[in-house]
Design an enzyme around this catalytic site. Structure first.
Site, PDB file in Angstrom:
ATOM      1  N   PHE A  77      17.095   5.568  -7.126  1.00  0.00           N
ATOM      2  CA  PHE A  77      16.325   6.521  -6.473  1.00  0.00           C
ATOM      3  C   PHE A  77      17.233   7.883  -6.583  1.00  0.00           C
ATOM      4  CE2 PHE A  77      14.470   9.114  -2.992  1.00  0.00           C
ATOM      5  CZ  PHE A  77      13.632   9.942  -3.734  1.00  0.00           C
TER       6      PHE A  77
ATOM      7  N   GLY B 287      16.234 -10.178   8.201  1.00  0.00           N
ATOM      8  CA  GLY B 287      15.354 -11.609   7.962  1.00  0.00           C
ATOM      9  C   GLY B 287      16.393 -12.308   6.925  1.00  0.00           C
TER      10      GLY B 287
ATOM     11  N   TYR C 224      13.530  10.501   8.240  1.00  0.00           N
ATOM     12  CA  TYR C 224      14.941   9.897   8.348  1.00  0.00           C
ATOM     13  C   TYR C 224      15.485   9.704   9.614  1.00  0.00           C
ATOM     14  CZ  TYR C 224      20.127   9.975   6.744  1.00  0.00           C
ATOM     15  OH  TYR C 224      21.409   9.517   6.567  1.00  0.00           O
TER      16      TYR C 224
HETATM   17  P1  NAD Z   1      23.110   7.932  -1.778  1.00  0.00           P
HETATM   18  O1  NAD Z   1      21.948   8.840  -1.882  1.00  0.00           O
HETATM   19  O2  NAD Z   1      24.393   8.236  -2.747  1.00  0.00           O
HETATM   20  O3  NAD Z   1      23.161   6.429  -1.925  1.00  0.00           O
HETATM   21  C1  NAD Z   1      21.804   5.789  -1.266  1.00  0.00           C
HETATM   22  C2  NAD Z   1      21.556   4.506  -2.288  1.00  0.00           C
HETATM   23  O4  NAD Z   1      20.392   4.114  -1.856  1.00  0.00           O
HETATM   24  C3  NAD Z   1      21.256   5.303  -3.571  1.00  0.00           C
HETATM   25  O5  NAD Z   1      22.021   4.674  -4.793  1.00  0.00           O
HETATM   26  C4  NAD Z   1      19.719   5.172  -3.913  1.00  0.00           C
HETATM   27  O6  NAD Z   1      19.426   4.794  -5.015  1.00  0.00           O
HETATM   28  C5  NAD Z   1      19.490   4.009  -2.878  1.00  0.00           C
HETATM   29  N1  NAD Z   1      18.105   3.647  -2.322  1.00  0.00           N
HETATM   30  C6  NAD Z   1      17.419   4.523  -1.759  1.00  0.00           C
HETATM   31  N2  NAD Z   1      16.420   3.970  -1.558  1.00  0.00           N
HETATM   32  C7  NAD Z   1      16.193   2.750  -1.880  1.00  0.00           C
HETATM   33  C8  NAD Z   1      15.189   1.729  -1.830  1.00  0.00           C
HETATM   34  N3  NAD Z   1      14.033   1.753  -1.265  1.00  0.00           N
HETATM   35  N4  NAD Z   1      15.707   0.480  -2.234  1.00  0.00           N
HETATM   36  C9  NAD Z   1      17.139   0.431  -2.816  1.00  0.00           C
HETATM   37  N5  NAD Z   1      17.629   1.317  -2.935  1.00  0.00           N
HETATM   38  C10 NAD Z   1      17.433   2.391  -2.614  1.00  0.00           C
HETATM   39  O7  NAD Z   1      23.818   8.385  -0.351  1.00  0.00           O
HETATM   40  P2  NAD Z   1      25.260   7.935   0.407  1.00  0.00           P
HETATM   41  O8  NAD Z   1      25.837   9.062   1.021  1.00  0.00           O
HETATM   42  O9  NAD Z   1      25.985   7.086  -0.487  1.00  0.00           O
HETATM   43  O10 NAD Z   1      24.392   7.172   1.726  1.00  0.00           O
HETATM   44  C11 NAD Z   1      24.659   5.826   1.756  1.00  0.00           C
HETATM   45  C12 NAD Z   1      23.951   5.411   3.231  1.00  0.00           C
HETATM   46  O11 NAD Z   1      24.809   6.005   4.261  1.00  0.00           O
HETATM   47  C13 NAD Z   1      22.728   5.895   3.637  1.00  0.00           C
HETATM   48  O12 NAD Z   1      21.890   4.904   4.202  1.00  0.00           O
HETATM   49  C14 NAD Z   1      22.801   6.879   4.378  1.00  0.00           C
HETATM   50  O13 NAD Z   1      21.849   7.147   5.319  1.00  0.00           O
HETATM   51  C15 NAD Z   1      24.032   6.559   5.056  1.00  0.00           C
HETATM   52  N6  NAD Z   1      24.880   7.913   5.471  1.00  0.00           N
HETATM   53  C16 NAD Z   1      25.383   8.786   4.526  1.00  0.00           C
HETATM   54  C17 NAD Z   1      26.143   9.702   5.105  1.00  0.00           C
HETATM   55  C18 NAD Z   1      26.833  10.843   4.356  1.00  0.00           C
HETATM   56  O14 NAD Z   1      27.159  11.799   4.775  1.00  0.00           O
HETATM   57  N7  NAD Z   1      27.124  10.529   3.084  1.00  0.00           N
HETATM   58  C19 NAD Z   1      25.920  10.217   6.430  1.00  0.00           C
HETATM   59  C20 NAD Z   1      25.127   9.605   7.361  1.00  0.00           C
HETATM   60  C21 NAD Z   1      24.649   8.347   6.800  1.00  0.00           C
END
Ligand code: NAD
Ligand code: UDP
Length: 325
Positions: free
Chosen positions: A38, A104, A147
């Site tokens: 996504f 799970g 979120y």
């Molecule tokens: P990102 O958007 O690059 O990565 C998220 C990934 O999850 C993407 O590859 C996306 O395609 C995938 N994804 C989204 N919905 C999905 C679904 N339904 N099924 C399968 N895949 C799905 O963002 P990131 O910064 O790499 O964040 C990774 C995790 O860390 C997230 O859970 C985010 O909430 C958490 N996080 C990140 C930050 C930050 O600053 N980068 C801060 C707090 C929390």
């Protein structure tokens, strides 16, 4: 020699997930990267395709999946405000159903599972800096709630599976993290400012720019996450992971302009609803229990990130949704 584990990384093709997969593959583990792409694309893990201990699965975490694994890092969830607000119902389903599905699986496989939670569980905080004991101030009705509340519910599910079914869990609360492989169109502040500066476009400051964030470089963050997964069993978290150095958004913009030698101008845009006014992690717990603290200062991390943005062709990236500046 360390034991080889079968490790699932959901959201493994994303900004943080792809770097985590790289580290786990380097360490010799059997890694399954699961993603629905996504907010990412295959190119983030292209360097791993063909490695015998790496496998890429296109799948949505809201749907059940049967795998045999020893550890799970649950990162699947859009993280940039514009994109997670595009389809808010899908966002909360991703957090909640995704958590139920990985928990799970962990229960069935007796696997250990780590949840990538967020500083957003603190909402617009009245306590500064934020310790893990602070329960937060989230507007349950606002545009960020899909979120924030999704991530809060996921934490609850993790604790309940742990208490009810003795699932081995870890919860990390990640504060703003940046670095190479951030999606150039994810709309988050660091990627926006660097892309805008390199293209000579206006730098979009939301509000007066006096709101603060504390920026952690990707490598430090992923190191903390792996330490938490491999840390003592009596320490399940939640634990804050982030860099405590706090900056205003205006300071960040000025630093990016200086470092890119850009002629871009700062322009103000309206502040999005419920945008937190300040944010800084209290990382005493991570220091004490994991011996972890960030090593890379903002200027050094920005240098590496700017170099990466200079190395890519932005045309190769598809905006995940229209919601970026
Ligand atoms: P990102 O958007 O690059 O990565 C998220 C990934 O999850 C993407 O590859 C996306 O395609 C995938 N994804 C989204 N919905 C999905 C679904 N339904 N099924 C399968 N895949 C799905 O963002 P990131 O910064 O790499 O964040 C990774 C995790 O860390 C997230 O859970 C985010 O909430 C958490 N996080 C990140 C930050 C930050 O600053 N980068 C801060 C707090 C929390
Ligand atoms: N922001 C900004 N200009 C941008 C993008 C973001 O001023 O082009 C601000 C945003 O309003 C927030 C901060 O930068 O105050 C961090 O935003 P981001 O989306 O990166 O993450 P958040 O911490 O809000 O989830």
């Amino acid at each position: 020699m360390a034991t080889i584990k079968r490790i699932l990384v959901t959201g493994g093709a994303g900004f943080l997930g792809s770097y985590l997969c790289e580290k786990l593959v380097e360490d010799g583990h059997d890694v399954v990267c699961l993603d629905n792409f996504f907010t990412s694309q295959k190119s983030n893990v292209a360097q791993l395709l063909g490695r015998p201990n790496f496998e890429l699965v296109r799948h949505d975490v809201t749907q059940a999946i049967w795998l045999e694994v020893d550890e799970i890092y649950n990162l699947a969830c859009p993280a940039a405000p514009g994109h997670y607000q595009y389809n808010p119902i899908k966002t909360i389903k991703t957090s909640v159903l995704g958590a139920i599905n990985v928990l799970g699986m962990a229960k069935r496989c007796r696997a250990k599972v780590l949840q990538a939670s967020t500083s957003e569980v603190y909402g617009d905080p009245e306590v500064h800096p934020q310790p893990e004991s602070y329960r937060g101030s989230v507007n349950t009705l606002g545009p960020r709630a899909c979120y924030d509340e999704g991530k809060r519910a996921a934490e609850t599910l993790f604790m309940d599976y742990h208490r009810m079914n003795r699932v081995k869990i870890r919860i990390v609360r990640i504060f703003n993290t940046y670095g190479p492989r951030m999606h150039p169109f994810d709309g988050r502040v660091v990627s926006n400012f660097i892309r805008q500066a390199l293209e000579g476009k206006d730098i979009t400051i939301f509000g007066d720019g006096e709101q603060t964030r504390s920026f952690c470089y990707r490598d430090d963050l992923v190191d903390g996450m792996m330490r938490m997964m491999n840390g003592p069993d009596d320490f399940i978290g939640p634990v804050n992971l982030g860099n405590p150095d706090e900056f205003t958004i205006r300071e960040l913009a000025e630093l990016v302009i200086e470092m890119t030698e850009s002629k871009s101008k700062l322009v103000q845009k309206p502040l999005p609803a419920d945008d937190p006014t300040r944010r800084q992690p209290d990382i005493s717990l991570a220091r004490a229990r994991l011996g972890w603290e960030p090593k890379i200062e903002l200027r050094e991390g920005l240098r590496k990130t700017i170099d990466w943005f200079r190395s890519i062709n932005v045309q190769d990236y598809r905006p995940p949704t229209p919601n970026f500046s």
